[in-house]
Scaffold this motif. Sequence first.
Motif, PDB file in Angstrom:
ATOM      1  N   PHE A   1      -8.281   1.260  14.824  1.00  0.00           N
ATOM      2  CA  PHE A   1      -9.546   0.975  16.033  1.00  0.00           C
ATOM      3  C   PHE A   1     -10.303   1.905  15.651  1.00  0.00           C
ATOM      4  CE2 PHE A   1      -5.949  -1.599  17.365  1.00  0.00           C
ATOM      5  CZ  PHE A   1      -6.463  -2.846  16.763  1.00  0.00           C
ATOM      6  N   GLY A   2     -10.509   3.635  15.433  1.00  0.00           N
ATOM      7  CA  GLY A   2     -10.202   4.875  15.438  1.00  0.00           C
ATOM      8  C   GLY A   2     -11.917   4.622  14.781  1.00  0.00           C
ATOM      9  N   LEU A   3     -11.180   4.233  13.073  1.00  0.00           N
ATOM     10  CA  LEU A   3     -12.974   4.478  12.652  1.00  0.00           C
ATOM     11  C   LEU A   3     -13.801   3.696  12.854  1.00  0.00           C
ATOM     12  CD1 LEU A   3     -11.543   4.514   8.835  1.00  0.00           C
ATOM     13  CD2 LEU A   3     -12.750   6.338  10.682  1.00  0.00           C
ATOM     14  N   PRO A   4     -13.637   1.697  13.555  1.00  0.00           N
ATOM     15  CA  PRO A   4     -15.615   0.882  13.658  1.00  0.00           C
ATOM     16  C   PRO A   4     -15.954   2.568  14.999  1.00  0.00           C
ATOM     17  CG  PRO A   4     -13.102   0.248  13.678  1.00  0.00           C
ATOM     18  CD  PRO A   4     -12.860   1.847  13.917  1.00  0.00           C
TER      19      PRO A   4
ATOM     20  N   ILE B   1     -17.429   2.761  11.192  1.00  0.00           N
ATOM     21  CA  ILE B   1     -16.922   3.078   9.791  1.00  0.00           C
ATOM     22  C   ILE B   1     -16.456   1.265   9.493  1.00  0.00           C
ATOM     23  CG2 ILE B   1     -15.569   3.094   8.031  1.00  0.00           C
ATOM     24  CD1 ILE B   1     -16.490   6.009   8.651  1.00  0.00           C
ATOM     25  N   ASN B   2     -16.888   0.252   9.501  1.00  0.00           N
ATOM     26  CA  ASN B   2     -16.132  -1.197   9.129  1.00  0.00           C
ATOM     27  C   ASN B   2     -14.600  -1.353   8.181  1.00  0.00           C
ATOM     28  OD1 ASN B   2     -16.138  -1.786  12.231  1.00  0.00           O
ATOM     29  ND2 ASN B   2     -18.273  -1.214  11.787  1.00  0.00           N
ATOM     30  N   LEU B   3     -13.677  -0.829   8.722  1.00  0.00           N
ATOM     31  CA  LEU B   3     -12.607  -1.610   6.830  1.00  0.00           C
ATOM     32  C   LEU B   3     -12.007  -2.750   7.674  1.00  0.00           C
ATOM     33  CD1 LEU B   3     -11.917   2.138   6.101  1.00  0.00           C
ATOM     34  CD2 LEU B   3     -13.495   0.398   4.568  1.00  0.00           C
ATOM     35  N   PRO B   4     -11.871  -3.536   6.709  1.00  0.00           N
ATOM     36  CA  PRO B   4     -10.897  -4.476   6.820  1.00  0.00           C
ATOM     37  C   PRO B   4      -9.305  -4.149   6.418  1.00  0.00           C
ATOM     38  CG  PRO B   4     -11.575  -4.930   4.297  1.00  0.00           C
ATOM     39  CD  PRO B   4     -12.194  -3.391   5.080  1.00  0.00           C
ATOM     40  N   SER B   5      -8.894  -4.639   7.537  1.00  0.00           N
ATOM     41  CA  SER B   5      -7.146  -4.229   8.134  1.00  0.00           C
ATOM     42  C   SER B   5      -6.386  -4.141   6.344  1.00  0.00           C
ATOM     43  CB  SER B   5      -6.566  -5.444   9.293  1.00  0.00           C
ATOM     44  OG  SER B   5      -6.586  -6.752   7.737  1.00  0.00           O
ATOM     45  N   PHE B   6      -6.461  -4.793   5.794  1.00  0.00           N
ATOM     46  CA  PHE B   6      -5.815  -4.787   4.406  1.00  0.00           C
ATOM     47  C   PHE B   6      -6.393  -3.626   3.245  1.00  0.00           C
ATOM     48  CE2 PHE B   6      -5.147  -5.373  -0.049  1.00  0.00           C
ATOM     49  CZ  PHE B   6      -4.355  -5.421  -0.380  1.00  0.00           C
ATOM     50  N   ALA B   7      -7.748  -3.233   3.556  1.00  0.00           N
ATOM     51  CA  ALA B   7      -7.580  -1.814   3.085  1.00  0.00           C
ATOM     52  C   ALA B   7      -7.563  -0.445   4.304  1.00  0.00           C
ATOM     53  CB  ALA B   7      -9.245  -1.323   2.990  1.00  0.00           C
ATOM     54  N   VAL B   8      -7.551  -0.568   5.466  1.00  0.00           N
ATOM     55  CA  VAL B   8      -6.760   0.449   6.219  1.00  0.00           C
ATOM     56  C   VAL B   8      -5.293   0.554   6.371  1.00  0.00           C
ATOM     57  CG1 VAL B   8      -6.096   0.658   8.781  1.00  0.00           C
ATOM     58  CG2 VAL B   8      -8.179   0.163   8.597  1.00  0.00           C
ATOM     59  N   LEU B   9      -4.653  -0.679   5.814  1.00  0.00           N
ATOM     60  CA  LEU B   9      -3.382  -0.191   5.257  1.00  0.00           C
ATOM     61  C   LEU B   9      -2.723   0.218   4.058  1.00  0.00           C
ATOM     62  CD1 LEU B   9      -0.082  -1.282   6.400  1.00  0.00           C
ATOM     63  CD2 LEU B   9      -0.257  -3.650   5.612  1.00  0.00           C
ATOM     64  N   TRP B  10      -3.962  -0.553   3.201  1.00  0.00           N
ATOM     65  CA  TRP B  10      -3.757   0.350   1.905  1.00  0.00           C
ATOM     66  C   TRP B  10      -3.612   1.810   1.925  1.00  0.00           C
ATOM     67  CZ3 TRP B  10      -8.183   1.586  -1.633  1.00  0.00           C
ATOM     68  CH2 TRP B  10      -7.470   1.788  -3.146  1.00  0.00           C
ATOM     69  N   ILE B  11      -5.131   2.221   2.408  1.00  0.00           N
ATOM     70  CA  ILE B  11      -5.563   3.370   2.924  1.00  0.00           C
ATOM     71  C   ILE B  11      -3.813   4.362   3.021  1.00  0.00           C
ATOM     72  CG2 ILE B  11      -7.031   5.878   3.918  1.00  0.00           C
ATOM     73  CD1 ILE B  11      -9.131   3.138   2.839  1.00  0.00           C
ATOM     74  N   VAL B  12      -4.064   4.038   4.233  1.00  0.00           N
ATOM     75  CA  VAL B  12      -2.751   5.225   5.363  1.00  0.00           C
ATOM     76  C   VAL B  12      -1.233   5.176   4.215  1.00  0.00           C
ATOM     77  CG1 VAL B  12      -1.259   4.966   7.602  1.00  0.00           C
ATOM     78  CG2 VAL B  12      -4.004   3.864   7.501  1.00  0.00           C
ATOM     79  N   LEU B  13      -0.963   3.935   4.521  1.00  0.00           N
ATOM     80  CA  LEU B  13       0.064   3.852   3.528  1.00  0.00           C
ATOM     81  C   LEU B  13       0.098   4.648   2.352  1.00  0.00           C
ATOM     82  CD1 LEU B  13       1.696   1.130   4.308  1.00  0.00           C
ATOM     83  CD2 LEU B  13       1.566   2.389   5.459  1.00  0.00           C
ATOM     84  N   SER B  14      -1.261   4.325   1.197  1.00  0.00           N
ATOM     85  CA  SER B  14      -1.111   5.609   0.252  1.00  0.00           C
ATOM     86  C   SER B  14      -1.267   7.441   0.496  1.00  0.00           C
ATOM     87  CB  SER B  14      -2.473   4.768  -0.196  1.00  0.00           C
ATOM     88  OG  SER B  14      -2.896   4.248  -1.084  1.00  0.00           O
ATOM     89  N   CYS B  15      -1.721   6.920   1.215  1.00  0.00           N
ATOM     90  CA  CYS B  15      -1.543   8.800   1.797  1.00  0.00           C
ATOM     91  C   CYS B  15      -0.668   9.209   2.404  1.00  0.00           C
ATOM     92  CB  CYS B  15      -2.588   9.274   2.784  1.00  0.00           C
ATOM     93  SG  CYS B  15      -4.955   8.764   2.751  1.00  0.00           S
ATOM     94  N   VAL B  16       0.005   8.473   2.746  1.00  0.00           N
ATOM     95  CA  VAL B  16       1.626   8.513   3.092  1.00  0.00           C
ATOM     96  C   VAL B  16       2.631   8.726   2.316  1.00  0.00           C
ATOM     97  CG1 VAL B  16       3.713   7.926   5.064  1.00  0.00           C
ATOM     98  CG2 VAL B  16       1.168   7.626   5.928  1.00  0.00           C
ATOM     99  N   LEU B  17       2.273   8.369   1.440  1.00  0.00           N
ATOM    100  CA  LEU B  17       2.996   7.802  -0.008  1.00  0.00           C
ATOM    101  C   LEU B  17       3.257   8.910  -0.975  1.00  0.00           C
ATOM    102  CD1 LEU B  17       5.525   7.334  -1.610  1.00  0.00           C
ATOM    103  CD2 LEU B  17       3.923   5.891  -2.539  1.00  0.00           C
TER     104      LEU B  17
ATOM    105  N   GLY C   1      -3.454  -7.550  12.093  1.00  0.00           N
ATOM    106  CA  GLY C   1      -3.788  -8.460  11.563  1.00  0.00           C
ATOM    107  C   GLY C   1      -3.919  -8.951  10.581  1.00  0.00           C
ATOM    108  N   VAL C   2      -2.833  -8.121   9.187  1.00  0.00           N
ATOM    109  CA  VAL C   2      -2.877  -8.425   8.027  1.00  0.00           C
ATOM    110  C   VAL C   2      -1.646  -9.674   7.777  1.00  0.00           C
ATOM    111  CG1 VAL C   2      -2.051  -7.121   5.929  1.00  0.00           C
ATOM    112  CG2 VAL C   2      -3.267  -5.835   7.072  1.00  0.00           C
ATOM    113  N   SER C   3      -2.118 -10.713   7.116  1.00  0.00           N
ATOM    114  CA  SER C   3      -1.033 -11.758   7.292  1.00  0.00           C
ATOM    115  C   SER C   3      -0.151 -11.677   5.932  1.00  0.00           C
ATOM    116  CB  SER C   3      -2.507 -12.684   7.063  1.00  0.00           C
ATOM    117  OG  SER C   3      -2.578 -12.729   5.855  1.00  0.00           O
ATOM    118  N   GLU C   4       0.701 -10.626   6.339  1.00  0.00           N
ATOM    119  CA  GLU C   4       2.034  -9.932   4.714  1.00  0.00           C
ATOM    120  C   GLU C   4       3.055 -10.881   5.818  1.00  0.00           C
ATOM    121  OE1 GLU C   4       4.012  -8.214   6.265  1.00  0.00           O
ATOM    122  OE2 GLU C   4       2.674  -8.337   8.472  1.00  0.00           O
TER     123      GLU C   4
END
Lengths: 248, 227
Positions: free
Chosen positions: B85-88, B92-108, B176-179
Motif C-alpha cells: 500500500f505504500g509503494l504506489p 511504484i506499482n508492483l503486482p501483489s505476487f511480486a510484493v509477497l515474493w520480495i518481502v518474504l525473500s528479504c525476511v528469509l 489478493g494473491v490467489s494462494e
Amino acid sequence: MNDDRPPILEVRGLRKSFGHLEVLRGIDLAVLPQELVFIIGPSGSGKSTLLRCCNRLEEPTGGSIRIDGVDLMARSTDINAMRRRIGMVFQSFNLYPHMSALGNVALALRKVLGRKHAEADTLARAALARVGLAEKANAYPAELSGGQQQRVAIARALALGPKIMLFDEPTSALDPELVGSVLKVMRELKAGGMTMLVVSHEMRFARDAADRVIFIDHGVIVEEGTPEQIFSNPGEARTKAFIAEIAR
Amino acid sequence: MDAWSRFLDTFFKWELIQRYFPAILDGMAVTIEIAAAVVITGILLGLVLAIVRTFRILPISALIVIFVDMFRALPPLVLVLLVYFGLPNIGINLPSFAVLWIVLSCVLAAFAEEIFWAGILSIPKGQWEAARSTGIGFLNTLAYIVLPQAVRLTVAPITNRTLAITKNTALGMVIGVSEILSQATTGQSFAGNATPLTMGAIAYVILFIPVVVLGRWLETRFRWRRA
C-alpha cells in the motif's frame, strides 16, 4: 656452521606486538640450506609467533624477513606465491575434515599451482607415499590417528615443493606412542636435504637431528649453539634453568 | 442432527469439497510458485550477504546488520502491507505476487544471513590458516574450505527457517494473491461453511510435510564424521 651459501630464511630485527604486548623484540636469525634449526623456550616466549611471522600468518610490526632472497614484507611480493615455498605444519594438524587425505593434499596443487585434477592427484599420492600413507589416500581425517593426520598435513605442505618447512610444535597434540611416526618423517626430510625450522619440546629429537638450537625468552634470542652446547653446557643462567626444568 | 454429523457438515461437507477442489488446487500451484521463488532468492541473498560480511569492510557490514535486524524484527505482515500500500504512493506499482515474493525473500535472507554467518564463524581459525599457509587465496579458502563446512552445519536451522517463511505465503491473502488461504477464505465466505478452510489446511500439510522430510534427509546426508 660456517658457510658462504646464502640463507634460505633470513630474519633481521623482527618485532611483533599485540597491542601493548611486545612478543618479539628484535630477532635476528638465518637458516642455511639443508639446516635444521630448533627453537626452544618457555611458553609465551614468542617462539610460535616467530614461526608464524615467517609466512606472515602474523603480520610483523617491524624488521625484515627474506625467504630465498625475496623480501617477504615488500609490497610487490605476492605472499600467496611465497607461501607455497614455505611449508607449515601446525600443532593441531588443521586438516580439512570434509576432504579425504588425497583431497587435503591435492587442493593447493590445483588452486595454487594450477594442476589438472588427475595430475594433482598423482602428485598428492606421491607426497602421501613420502610420509608412508600411500594406502590411506581415500581415508578422511576422522578415520586417521593423530600421527597419521599430522603426516597428511606434512604431505600437504611437502607436495608444493617448499624451500623450507616450518614446524609449530608438530608433536605436542599427539599421544606419546604416535610421536615416533611423525619424528621419523621429519628425520627422513632432514636426510633428504630439507631446510627446517622447528618449534618443539622433543629434546631427544633435537639432540640427534638439529644442527643448531636457539633458546628464546621474552621475545629475544638468549643463546644459540649446537644441541650439545645448549643442552649439556648452556652459557646463560636462563637457558640452564629452562633446560633443567624440561629435563625433569 | 447429532454432533458428529454437525462436525462433518461444518468441516468436511462432500458437496463443497467437490465444488472448491479446483480452486484449492489452483491455490496450491500459486503457493508452490511463491514458496519456490522465495526459497531460492532468500537463501541465495542470505548466503551472498554472509559472504560479503567475511570481507569485514566496516560500513558494508554495518549496513548488512541493519538490514538483517530490521527484517528479523518486523512482522512480515506489516512489511507486506507497507510495501503493497505504500509503494504506489511514490509511483511504484508492483503486482501483489511480486510484493509477497520480495518481502518474504528479504525476511528469509535476513535470517539465512545470520545462520550462514554463524556457521562461517564457527569454522576454526586453523582451517583458514592451513589453507592460506599453502598459498590458497582468501576467496578460494572461503569457497573450498570454509563454506562447505559452514553450510553443512547450517542445514537444520536453514530448513526450519525456510519452513517458517514459506508458510507466510498465506499472508498473500491480505493483498489478493490467489494462494491457498486466499482461495480457501473466498470459498468459506461464499459457502458460509468451514470446509474450504479444512481443505486449505490439508493442502498446506500435503505441501510442507515433504519439505520437513527432505530437511531431515539433508541433515543426515550432510553429516560427516568429525575429527
